[in-house]
Scaffold this active site. Structure first.
Site, PDB file in Angstrom:
ATOM      1  N   CYS A  10      -6.454  18.657  24.105  1.00  0.00           N
ATOM      2  CA  CYS A  10      -7.134  19.680  24.916  1.00  0.00           C
ATOM      3  C   CYS A  10      -7.527  20.869  24.034  1.00  0.00           C
ATOM      4  O   CYS A  10      -8.617  21.436  24.183  1.00  0.00           O
ATOM      5  CB  CYS A  10      -6.243  20.153  26.064  1.00  0.00           C
ATOM      6  SG  CYS A  10      -6.196  19.026  27.483  1.00  0.00           S
ATOM      7  N   HIS A  49      -8.181  16.405  30.943  1.00  0.00           N
ATOM      8  CA  HIS A  49      -6.894  15.850  30.520  1.00  0.00           C
ATOM      9  C   HIS A  49      -6.419  14.738  31.461  1.00  0.00           C
ATOM     10  O   HIS A  49      -6.243  14.948  32.655  1.00  0.00           O
ATOM     11  CB  HIS A  49      -5.831  16.955  30.466  1.00  0.00           C
ATOM     12  CG  HIS A  49      -4.502  16.459  30.014  1.00  0.00           C
ATOM     13  ND1 HIS A  49      -4.130  16.443  28.688  1.00  0.00           N
ATOM     14  CD2 HIS A  49      -3.467  15.919  30.693  1.00  0.00           C
ATOM     15  CE1 HIS A  49      -2.917  15.926  28.585  1.00  0.00           C
ATOM     16  NE2 HIS A  49      -2.498  15.599  29.784  1.00  0.00           N
ATOM     17  N   ASN A  88      -3.539   2.818  22.778  1.00  0.00           N
ATOM     18  CA  ASN A  88      -2.085   2.734  22.818  1.00  0.00           C
ATOM     19  C   ASN A  88      -1.626   3.410  24.102  1.00  0.00           C
ATOM     20  O   ASN A  88      -2.027   4.550  24.378  1.00  0.00           O
ATOM     21  CB  ASN A  88      -1.476   3.416  21.592  1.00  0.00           C
ATOM     22  CG  ASN A  88      -1.815   2.683  20.307  1.00  0.00           C
ATOM     23  OD1 ASN A  88      -1.970   1.464  20.300  1.00  0.00           O
ATOM     24  ND2 ASN A  88      -1.951   3.410  19.217  1.00  0.00           N
ATOM     25  N   GLY A  94       3.197   2.806  20.832  1.00  0.00           N
ATOM     26  CA  GLY A  94       2.682   3.625  19.739  1.00  0.00           C
ATOM     27  C   GLY A  94       1.882   4.834  20.168  1.00  0.00           C
ATOM     28  O   GLY A  94       1.289   5.511  19.329  1.00  0.00           O
ATOM     29  N   HIS A  99      -2.778  12.433  25.781  1.00  0.00           N
ATOM     30  CA  HIS A  99      -4.108  12.710  26.332  1.00  0.00           C
ATOM     31  C   HIS A  99      -4.897  11.438  26.006  1.00  0.00           C
ATOM     32  O   HIS A  99      -5.013  11.077  24.821  1.00  0.00           O
ATOM     33  CB  HIS A  99      -4.718  13.941  25.645  1.00  0.00           C
ATOM     34  CG  HIS A  99      -6.089  14.329  26.123  1.00  0.00           C
ATOM     35  ND1 HIS A  99      -6.416  15.606  26.508  1.00  0.00           N
ATOM     36  CD2 HIS A  99      -7.230  13.606  26.244  1.00  0.00           C
ATOM     37  CE1 HIS A  99      -7.693  15.660  26.854  1.00  0.00           C
ATOM     38  NE2 HIS A  99      -8.220  14.456  26.694  1.00  0.00           N
ATOM     39  N   HIS A 101      -6.872   8.542  24.757  1.00  0.00           N
ATOM     40  CA  HIS A 101      -7.803   8.460  23.633  1.00  0.00           C
ATOM     41  C   HIS A 101      -8.027   7.008  23.239  1.00  0.00           C
ATOM     42  O   HIS A 101      -7.098   6.221  23.170  1.00  0.00           O
ATOM     43  CB  HIS A 101      -7.314   9.261  22.419  1.00  0.00           C
ATOM     44  CG  HIS A 101      -5.914   8.923  21.999  1.00  0.00           C
ATOM     45  ND1 HIS A 101      -4.813   9.404  22.668  1.00  0.00           N
ATOM     46  CD2 HIS A 101      -5.431   8.164  20.989  1.00  0.00           C
ATOM     47  CE1 HIS A 101      -3.716   8.952  22.086  1.00  0.00           C
ATOM     48  NE2 HIS A 101      -4.056   8.191  21.060  1.00  0.00           N
TER      49      HIS A 101
END
Ligand code: 5GP
Ligand code: ZN
Length: 113
Positions: A10, A49, A88, A94, A99, A101
């Protein structure tokens, strides 16, 4: 939650932490991973988020589609359109930043699974 003050991604999206921008769309931001695992290693994140990809899928499927489209556009621009997409999800898989991705690996022929 649109913005989490404790979240590193963020802060990157807000420009409070510097990043190397690779691409931006209306609702996604893509930047270079600090520790690249391929010739081009981008992280594509929703600007709002969400903790993980499943949360995005459940709450806003079209946003997940936009993340995938951004990954494709990066691979089109930086390679031949071929890319590997990794989310992941959960600590034991992992995930270290909570957030959502997408890791986009491209820019070269990728070996392995
Ligand atoms: P995960 O392990 O959660 O799937 O992926 C987190 C990724 O974020 C890692 O590949 C790591 O290199 C990257 N990363 C962590 N902190 C930063 C940062 O401050 N800037 C950038 N550009 N990448 C980061
Ligand atoms: Zn965040």
């Amino acid at each position: 939650m649109a913005h989490d003050n404790t979240c590193i991604f963020c802060k990157i999206i807000a420009g409070e932490i510097p990043s190397t921008k690779i691409m931006e769309t209306e609702r996604t931001y893509a930047f270079a991973d600090l520790n690249p695992q391929a010739a081009v290693h981008a992280l594509v994140v929703p600007k709002d988020h969400y903790a993980c990809v499943s949360e995005v899928a459940k709450e806003d499927p079209s946003l997940l589609a936009e993340i995938v489209s951004t990954a494709q556009a990066i691979a089109d621009e930086h390679y031949n359109g071929h890319f590997r997409l990794i989310f992941n999800t959960g600590e034991n898989a992992g995930q270290s930043v909570f957030h959502c991705h997408a890791h986009v690996l491209t820019g070269q022929k990728l070996e392995g699974e």
